[in-house]
Design a protein around this motif. Structure first.
Motif, PDB file in Angstrom:
ATOM      1  N   LEU A 204     109.482 121.249  54.344  1.00  0.00           N
ATOM      2  CA  LEU A 204     110.618 120.363  54.603  1.00  0.00           C
ATOM      3  C   LEU A 204     110.225 118.890  54.483  1.00  0.00           C
ATOM      4  CD1 LEU A 204     112.307 122.254  57.577  1.00  0.00           C
ATOM      5  CD2 LEU A 204     113.204 121.972  55.264  1.00  0.00           C
ATOM      6  N   ILE A 205     109.034 118.533  54.956  1.00  0.00           N
ATOM      7  CA  ILE A 205     108.569 117.154  54.774  1.00  0.00           C
ATOM      8  C   ILE A 205     108.372 116.872  53.289  1.00  0.00           C
ATOM      9  CG2 ILE A 205     106.799 115.447  55.345  1.00  0.00           C
ATOM     10  CD1 ILE A 205     106.086 117.178  57.770  1.00  0.00           C
ATOM     11  N   GLY A 206     107.713 117.806  52.606  1.00  0.00           N
ATOM     12  CA  GLY A 206     107.485 117.632  51.179  1.00  0.00           C
ATOM     13  C   GLY A 206     108.773 117.592  50.390  1.00  0.00           C
ATOM     14  N   GLY A 207     109.779 118.325  50.862  1.00  0.00           N
ATOM     15  CA  GLY A 207     111.071 118.295  50.186  1.00  0.00           C
ATOM     16  C   GLY A 207     111.671 116.906  50.189  1.00  0.00           C
ATOM     17  N   PHE A 208     111.503 116.181  51.305  1.00  0.00           N
ATOM     18  CA  PHE A 208     112.001 114.804  51.353  1.00  0.00           C
ATOM     19  C   PHE A 208     111.143 113.872  50.506  1.00  0.00           C
ATOM     20  CE2 PHE A 208     111.409 110.656  53.630  1.00  0.00           C
ATOM     21  CZ  PHE A 208     112.546 110.052  53.116  1.00  0.00           C
ATOM     22  N   VAL A 209     109.838 113.899  50.706  1.00  0.00           N
ATOM     23  CA  VAL A 209     108.956 112.932  50.046  1.00  0.00           C
ATOM     24  C   VAL A 209     108.886 113.182  48.541  1.00  0.00           C
ATOM     25  CG1 VAL A 209     106.600 112.040  49.923  1.00  0.00           C
ATOM     26  CG2 VAL A 209     107.597 112.615  52.146  1.00  0.00           C
ATOM     27  N   LEU A 210     108.745 114.454  48.145  1.00  0.00           N
ATOM     28  CA  LEU A 210     108.582 114.754  46.722  1.00  0.00           C
ATOM     29  C   LEU A 210     109.914 115.014  46.021  1.00  0.00           C
ATOM     30  CD1 LEU A 210     105.371 116.964  46.790  1.00  0.00           C
ATOM     31  CD2 LEU A 210     105.622 114.753  45.711  1.00  0.00           C
ATOM     32  N   LEU A 211     110.693 115.977  46.533  1.00  0.00           N
ATOM     33  CA  LEU A 211     111.922 116.366  45.838  1.00  0.00           C
ATOM     34  C   LEU A 211     112.940 115.233  45.806  1.00  0.00           C
ATOM     35  CD1 LEU A 211     113.780 118.484  44.537  1.00  0.00           C
ATOM     36  CD2 LEU A 211     114.458 119.180  46.840  1.00  0.00           C
ATOM     37  N   ARG A 212     113.115 114.516  46.917  1.00  0.00           N
ATOM     38  CA  ARG A 212     114.208 113.535  47.008  1.00  0.00           C
ATOM     39  C   ARG A 212     113.763 112.098  46.790  1.00  0.00           C
ATOM     40  NH1 ARG A 212     118.304 116.518  47.973  1.00  0.00           N
ATOM     41  NH2 ARG A 212     118.110 118.445  49.176  1.00  0.00           N
ATOM     42  N   PHE A 213     112.473 111.842  46.798  1.00  0.00           N
ATOM     43  CA  PHE A 213     112.004 110.459  46.633  1.00  0.00           C
ATOM     44  C   PHE A 213     111.195 110.273  45.354  1.00  0.00           C
ATOM     45  CE2 PHE A 213     108.695 107.202  48.085  1.00  0.00           C
ATOM     46  CZ  PHE A 213     109.445 106.131  47.644  1.00  0.00           C
ATOM     47  N   ILE A 214     110.123 111.029  45.202  1.00  0.00           N
ATOM     48  CA  ILE A 214     109.204 110.785  44.083  1.00  0.00           C
ATOM     49  C   ILE A 214     109.630 111.520  42.809  1.00  0.00           C
ATOM     50  CG2 ILE A 214     106.826 111.098  43.281  1.00  0.00           C
ATOM     51  CD1 ILE A 214     105.903 110.574  46.139  1.00  0.00           C
ATOM     52  N   SER A 215     110.006 112.784  42.912  1.00  0.00           N
ATOM     53  CA  SER A 215     110.341 113.565  41.706  1.00  0.00           C
ATOM     54  C   SER A 215     111.483 112.970  40.888  1.00  0.00           C
ATOM     55  CB  SER A 215     110.673 115.009  42.094  1.00  0.00           C
ATOM     56  OG  SER A 215     109.511 115.672  42.546  1.00  0.00           O
ATOM     57  N   PRO A 216     112.587 112.489  41.511  1.00  0.00           N
ATOM     58  CA  PRO A 216     113.646 111.889  40.684  1.00  0.00           C
ATOM     59  C   PRO A 216     113.155 110.719  39.834  1.00  0.00           C
ATOM     60  CG  PRO A 216     114.470 112.323  42.892  1.00  0.00           C
ATOM     61  CD  PRO A 216     112.995 112.571  42.933  1.00  0.00           C
ATOM     62  N   ALA A 217     112.199 109.972  40.354  1.00  0.00           N
ATOM     63  CA  ALA A 217     111.668 108.845  39.582  1.00  0.00           C
ATOM     64  C   ALA A 217     110.842 109.324  38.388  1.00  0.00           C
ATOM     65  CB  ALA A 217     110.812 107.952  40.489  1.00  0.00           C
ATOM     66  N   ILE A 218     110.194 110.458  38.524  1.00  0.00           N
ATOM     67  CA  ILE A 218     109.413 111.006  37.406  1.00  0.00           C
ATOM     68  C   ILE A 218     110.347 111.586  36.341  1.00  0.00           C
ATOM     69  CG2 ILE A 218     107.677 112.722  36.739  1.00  0.00           C
ATOM     70  CD1 ILE A 218     106.506 112.511  39.560  1.00  0.00           C
ATOM     71  N   VAL A 219     111.362 112.314  36.771  1.00  0.00           N
ATOM     72  CA  VAL A 219     112.274 112.961  35.822  1.00  0.00           C
ATOM     73  C   VAL A 219     113.166 111.950  35.118  1.00  0.00           C
ATOM     74  CG1 VAL A 219     114.229 114.549  35.640  1.00  0.00           C
ATOM     75  CG2 VAL A 219     112.287 115.133  37.080  1.00  0.00           C
ATOM     76  N   ALA A 220     113.634 110.934  35.833  1.00  0.00           N
ATOM     77  CA  ALA A 220     114.554 109.934  35.263  1.00  0.00           C
ATOM     78  C   ALA A 220     113.993 108.531  35.490  1.00  0.00           C
ATOM     79  CB  ALA A 220     115.939 110.073  35.869  1.00  0.00           C
ATOM     80  N   PRO A 221     112.883 108.191  34.873  1.00  0.00           N
ATOM     81  CA  PRO A 221     112.244 106.893  35.132  1.00  0.00           C
ATOM     82  C   PRO A 221     113.092 105.701  34.727  1.00  0.00           C
ATOM     83  CG  PRO A 221     111.235 107.982  33.233  1.00  0.00           C
ATOM     84  CD  PRO A 221     112.146 108.977  33.871  1.00  0.00           C
ATOM     85  N   GLU A 222     114.053 105.920  33.813  1.00  0.00           N
ATOM     86  CA  GLU A 222     114.886 104.799  33.358  1.00  0.00           C
ATOM     87  C   GLU A 222     115.772 104.276  34.478  1.00  0.00           C
ATOM     88  OE1 GLU A 222     117.200 108.590  32.445  1.00  0.00           O
ATOM     89  OE2 GLU A 222     115.115 107.907  32.406  1.00  0.00           O
ATOM     90  N   THR A 223     116.087 105.105  35.465  1.00  0.00           N
ATOM     91  CA  THR A 223     116.952 104.660  36.559  1.00  0.00           C
ATOM     92  C   THR A 223     116.172 103.957  37.664  1.00  0.00           C
ATOM     93  OG1 THR A 223     116.781 106.764  37.747  1.00  0.00           O
ATOM     94  CG2 THR A 223     118.541 106.555  36.119  1.00  0.00           C
ATOM     95  N   PHE A 224     114.851 103.950  37.573  1.00  0.00           N
ATOM     96  CA  PHE A 224     114.012 103.319  38.603  1.00  0.00           C
ATOM     97  C   PHE A 224     113.207 102.137  38.063  1.00  0.00           C
ATOM     98  CE2 PHE A 224     114.944 107.475  40.204  1.00  0.00           C
ATOM     99  CZ  PHE A 224     114.953 107.370  41.579  1.00  0.00           C
TER     100      PHE A 224
END
Length: 623
Positions: A204-224
């Motif tokens: 659950l901690i990893g879900g917040f830090v990785l899934l909702r914070f870091i992973s979106p930036a990796i998948v869609a770097p143009e939006t960050f």
């Protein structure tokens, strides 16, 4: 204070004249202050919103409560509700849905962590998107299998690339510069996990830090803002490489090896096992905050409660603001609360420690205030029901709980009626936006505003291949609207969206025909306009569409497809989707934005045998 019945029956509504606009800073300061003082009202609003407004609400709350210093207590309150309710009903579903608490977490982490993400990921992502030669694909269906060593080579390269990302993310020094407010949300999650679901703490901690914070930036770097100059979007190949990396990172976070669902990924289960303990150690350190560090983010322990006692003096004393509407800038004032520095804690604590009532309304975007007003007023009945339910054991409801209701009734409805897509709110304001707010008499502006509110045409998150996805929800475009304004403004509006969001890029379009039932006359009208529709669509948009998915097609769809059957290249791009879940092949479930009501449509098909004039049996499928 009047009773709830008197509040609802009040007719003392504000008329939004020019004078009302002049006074809007003072009025909205009070509205925001009352909402900040009683987070229970904001919680009630979050639970009763229409699904079309959840994203909009999430961003407004993040920006507004960041200014008032109440965003962290509000997130804590929503998390407590989430854990308590899901533990009673379905423990495995805690923070699994893309519900309002998850969206507010994501929005807040994205706003406060931008600088950190640039520091953490930009150089790694730059290398991936600039390298157009290296392939990391490990799905046998997507590579040239004539080379027996290709799969093994790609697996090794993907393992090495993912390890670089993992090591960078979990390095001890990155924890020191991770904004404390993001760490505090992770700590909230850790504490609540240990109380309600101890076996799921690290996922659950990893879900917040990785899934909702870091992973979106990796998948869609143009939006960050993570792409190098000269590259607007990652190529499909680069996007796929980044998606594979995030799959591995998220699998480590979940602690669950790949299985039959993605069998081609099972060869990477060794990566999950090798890094599982390292990630747990990283997450333990991440949530280890001292009391001094927490005190810089929260003014006091009392501020984390859902309600702060409200004195009668505060209720009766009007707020004075010397500025006029003309100086109430339509451009967002820079908010220190949303500019968390990776090197300075003072910029965070300066805002987070502010108490309700001491904030400047000038730091909140005018459109956010109008939209917050609209959401509150349109859901006033639900707020009142929640208040009545929570105080059903007493005769008189405390003044602090009725204050916001009383004020909203005196304020009246918002100048903005109907919902607008969240991405419209994030765009830089134009003269058109200002004129809509000022009730401009321009016909086209009024028509565009109506179409914008309907949310029938918008751009969503990218597909699995990294292409932008355009949604056309046909059921939201009412026949009455077309008959009233004509087809031309509708087409002009759609072209404007494509020009702003798609530009010269390839894209996918999903046409949702669910629940569309047109009369014979309306179908005839649309078919008569085919040539006009075709000529209105810029050639580049016709050329650059990669695939055209029609969800729950109707007889009208069949007629339209017959019109392109003589154009093989174009016809090959059309795909009829009778079960919406088929779209998961192309778009991940979390990124698919077709409405819930469309998912409830059950399509039927019948296999029949037709006897032709010569007495021969012919098999047919009727849908």
């Amino acid at each position: 204070e009047p009773s709830l019945g008197q509040v609802m029956g009040s007719k003392n509504e504000c008329v939004w004249t020019r004078e009302a606009f002049m006074e809007s800073p003072e009025r909205y300061h009070r509205m925001v202050n009352l909402l900040s003082l009683n987070l229970g009202h904001a919680r009630t609003l979050a639970t009763c919103l229409d699904s079309a407004d959840i994203d909009l609400f999430s961003w407004i709350i993040v920006r507004t409560f960041s200014v008032t210093g109440r965003i962290l207590p509000f997130i804590r309150l929503l998390l407590e509700d989430e854990f308590r309710e899901k533990t009673e009903k379905q423990k495995g579903a805690i923070l699994r849905d893309n519900n309002v608490v998850c969206r507010i977490q994501s929005a807040y982490a994205r706003e406060t962590g931008k600088k950190f993400l640039i520091f953490l990921l930009r150089d790694l992502i730059t290398k991936v998107v600039q390298d157009q030669e290296t392939v990391y694909e490990i799905d046998p269906k997507k590579i040239d299998t004539t080379n027996p060593d290709a799969l093994n080579t790609n697996r090794k390269k993907l393992n090495e690339l993912s390890q670089k990302f993992f090591d960078r993310i979990t390095a001890p020094q990155t924890i020191d510069i991770l904004p404390f407010n993001i760490r505090l949300i992770a700590k909230y999650t850790s504490e609540l996990s240990r109380r309600y679901a101890p076996e799921s703490e690290f996922p659950l901690i990893g879900g917040f830090v990785l899934l909702r914070f870091i992973s979106p930036a990796i998948v869609a770097p143009e939006t960050f803002g993570l792409l190098p100059a000269g590259i607007a979007f990652p190529s499909p190949k680069s996007r796929r490489n980044l998606i594979l990396v995030t799959k591995l990172l998220q699998a480590v976070s979940n602690g669950v090896p790949f299985g039959a669902k993605e069998e081609y990924m099972t060869c990477m289960n060794g990566f999950i096992e090798a890094n599982k303990s390292s990630l747990e150690g990283y997450l333990r350190r991440l949530v280890r905050l001292t009391e001094d560090q927490e005190s810089t983010l929260l003014p006091s322990s009392s501020s984390s409660s859902s309600t702060i006692p409200l004195s009668s003096t505060l209720l009766s004393t009007p707020f004075s603001l010397s500025s006029s509407f003309s100086s109430f800038s339509l451009n967002p004032a820079p908010s220190t609360s949303l500019a968390s520095s990776t090197s300075s804690l003072s910029s965070i604590s300066a805002v987070s420690s502010s108490s309700p009532g001491t904030f400047s309304i000038m730091n909140i975007h005018l459109h956010d205030l109008f939209d917050l007003h609209r959401l509150l007023f349109s859901n006033l009945q639900n707020i009142i029901k929640a208040i009545s339910s929570s105080w059903s054991h007493v005769k008189e409801v405390p003044a602090q709980d009725t204050a916001l209701v009383t004020f909203l009734q005196s304020l009246g409805p918002s100048p903005l009626k109907g919902s607008r897509h969240i991405k419209s709110s994030l765009n830089q304001l134009t003269d058109r936006d200002f004129k809509i707010i000022s009730h401009s008499s321009s016909t086209q502006q009024s028509e565009f505003a109506d179409l914008d509110r309907s949310q029938f045409f918008f751009v969503g998150p990218p597909s699995n291949s990294g292409l932008p996805v355009v949604y056309f929800i046909v059921n939201r475009l009412k026949v009455e609207t077309i008959e009233r304004i004509g087809i031309e403004p509708v087409l002009a509006y759609m072209m404007q969206i494509l020009e702003l969001k798609i530009k010269d890029n390839r894209y996918i379009i999903i046409v949702d025909m669910s629940w569309v039932n047109l009369s014979k006359d309306t179908r005839a009208l649309l078919l008569s306009q085919i040539s006009k529709i075709r000529s209105s669509i810029d050639r580049k948009f016709r050329k650059n569409v990669e695939a055209f998915y029609i969800v729950h097609p109707t007889p009208l769809t069949q007629t339209l497809l017959s019109l392109v059957s003589h154009l093989p290249k174009l016809a090959r791009k059309f795909h009829e989707i009778y079960n919406w879940k088929t779209l998961h092949k192309y778009i991940s479930p979390t990124n698919l934005l077709i409405p819930d009501i469309s998912k409830n449509l059950l399509t039927k098909a019948y296999d029949v045998i037709k006897v032709n004039a010569k007495g021969k049996n012919q098999k047919r499928r009727l849908k």
